[in-house]
Write a protein that holds these residues in place. Structure first.
Motif, short mmCIF file in Angstrom:
data_model
loop_
_atom_site.label_atom_id
_atom_site.label_comp_id
_atom_site.label_asym_id
_atom_site.label_seq_id
_atom_site.Cartn_x
_atom_site.Cartn_y
_atom_site.Cartn_z
N THR A 256 -2.36 -1.99 1.34
CA THR A 256 -2.08 -0.99 1.50
C THR A 256 -2.40 0.65 2.68
O THR A 256 -1.49 0.93 3.40
N ASP A 261 1.07 2.92 5.92
CA ASP A 261 2.52 2.48 5.47
C ASP A 261 2.38 3.58 3.23
O ASP A 261 2.30 3.02 2.72
N THR A 262 2.96 4.64 3.75
CA THR A 262 2.87 5.84 2.53
C THR A 262 3.91 5.18 1.49
O THR A 262 4.35 4.90 0.10
N GLU A 263 4.79 4.61 1.73
CA GLU A 263 6.49 3.82 1.16
C GLU A 263 5.79 2.97 0.23
O GLU A 263 6.15 2.45 -1.15
N LEU A 264 5.25 2.10 1.05
CA LEU A 264 4.85 0.65 0.53
C LEU A 264 3.38 0.56 -0.37
O LEU A 264 3.85 -0.25 -1.13
N GLU A 266 2.86 3.33 -2.32
CA GLU A 266 3.74 3.94 -3.97
C GLU A 266 4.14 2.46 -4.22
O GLU A 266 3.76 2.33 -5.66
N LYS A 267 5.30 1.93 -3.90
CA LYS A 267 5.98 0.51 -4.77
C LYS A 267 4.54 -0.16 -4.73
O LYS A 267 4.66 -0.41 -6.16
#
Length: 389
Positions: A256, A261-264, A266-267
């Motif tokens: 990641t 991809d910051t959103e990925l 975090e998820k």
């Protein structure tokens, strides 16, 4: 700095010289076997996984240490791979060849192709050899076209890519159609390939892999990954692989990070945090980590690669959560355990395969197709480049 300095010394004065000593200048590649009594069998089969991992190791060590002799070793492994490990008729990488390079086990395993990609990508990064990158991308295309279906990655095939039994990557009485381990290392190989190539096809595949990890492999109720599956991702055995979970946590985070991809991040970070936390809570005994638990029964052997990956996983978690000093302390404790118990102090040896709960080494080979500088060498490189104190 004490741990970093000690681990760098282990790499430079221990692991690297040992594996340089396995170079076969007569037939190419690296010798495939040393028994517990330190006898080298120069006519033992040469595992293509062993060779591709050695290719990765020397390429990566060169990038970190800058020693030209390491690039020469990587080139030696690369030339053997090109000449003997690749199937020039049907494509892909064999499972193994004879000591002098004739095809031996012509199984085409997805896991094996992934490690070839891993080694080639790192060699391209170290050498700038465009042909290595082209070959890595062609193997990526081969996996995507011949070794997966609409739901994900399959396992074993014959020379002409017809499905065959998957005993090589099945354990604990299972016959797995899909496995966590193969998926993990497809992700690892693809991540390295994407890092050096920036190819958007590979990027898309990494998103698909991470989707499978989060939806099919990760078990949020048990805070672990499941290991072996049928075609529909039904788990086949109640197995908690502590080593694979702590390894997967930092490798997934690395993927990641490279995808940026910051959103990925975090998820997926919630999953990897959970994996590390659970291993720390249920498996770490203050010094080391046992290999696994099946049906709730812990197998107490302390395996070399599990300890190495524990250091990687705990350090990665600490860097992401510096308030969690317990992870840094755990990494230091595991290193102390490795120094004391796992490293074989006999001249001409390296690390034991595993020891029992009392620290007595098993009389297993020091080198064989699965025993190579991939895990312990990588741990050293990770510690040096992270430089966590």
């Amino acid at each position: 700095m004490i741990m970093v300095n000690e681990i760098k010394q282990e790499l430079v004065n221990g692991i690297i010289p040992f594996w340089k000593g396995f170079r076969d200048d007569e037939y190419g590649g690296y010798y495939g076997y040393m028994d517990f009594d330190l006898n080298v069998d120069r006519k033992y089969e040469k595992s293509c996984i062993l060779n591709s991992r050695i290719l990765w190791f020397f390429s990566s060590a060169y990038k970190v240490l800058g020693d030209e002799s390491l690039l020469d070793e990587a080139k030696h492994a690369y030339e053997f791979l090109l000449k003997y490990c690749l199937d020039k008729k049907d494509g892909g990488t064999f499972w193994s060849v004879t000591y002098d390079g004739a095809p031996l086990d012509t199984t085409k395993h997805t896991y094996n192709q992934a490690f070839t990609i891993y080694g080639l990508s790192s060699y391209y990064d170290a050498s700038g050899d465009e042909d290595a990158l082209k070959l890595a991308l062609s193997l990526y295309e081969l996996i995507e076209k011949k070794m997966r279906d609409e739901d994900g990655y399959l396992e074993a095939f014959d020379r002409e890519f017809k499905p065959v039994s998957n005993e090589k990557l099945s354990e604990n009485g299972t016959e797995a159609t899909r496995s966590m381990n193969t998926l993990l290392h497809v992700m690892e190989g693809y991540t390295e390939l994407y890092r050096v190539s920036g190819d958007n096809r590979v990027r898309k595949s990494l998103y698909e892999v991470l989707d499978i990890v989060s939806k099919k492999i990760y078990n949020p109720q048990l805070h672990r990954q499941e290991c072996f599956f049928d075609k529909k991702y039904n788990s086949l055995v109640d197995l908690y692989s502590y080593g694979h979970d702590i390894e997967a946590a930092w490798l997934i985070n690395r993927t990641t990070d490279i995808l940026c991809d910051t959103e990925l991040s975090e998820k997926i970070g919630k999953i990897t945090d959970d994996l590390v936390s659970e291993v720390y809570k249920v498996a770490f005994d203050g010094r080391s980590i046992p290999v696994e638990a099946e049906n709730g029964i812990v197998k107490e052997d302390r395996v070399w690669w599990v300890q190495a990956e524990a250091i990687n996983g705990f350090l990665d978690a600490y860097e992401r959560h510096p308030e969690k000093k317990e992870y840094l302390n755990a990494a230091k404790a595991v290193w102390d355990y490795i120094k004391e118990v796992i490293i074989d102090k006999r001249e001409g040896s390296e690390w034991y395969w595993y020891v029992d709960a009392e620290g007595v080494p098993a009389k297993e080979p020091i080198v064989e197709p699965w025993k190579c500088p991939y895990h312990n060498g990588r741990m050293c490189l990770e510690v040096i480049t992270r430089n966590v104190t």
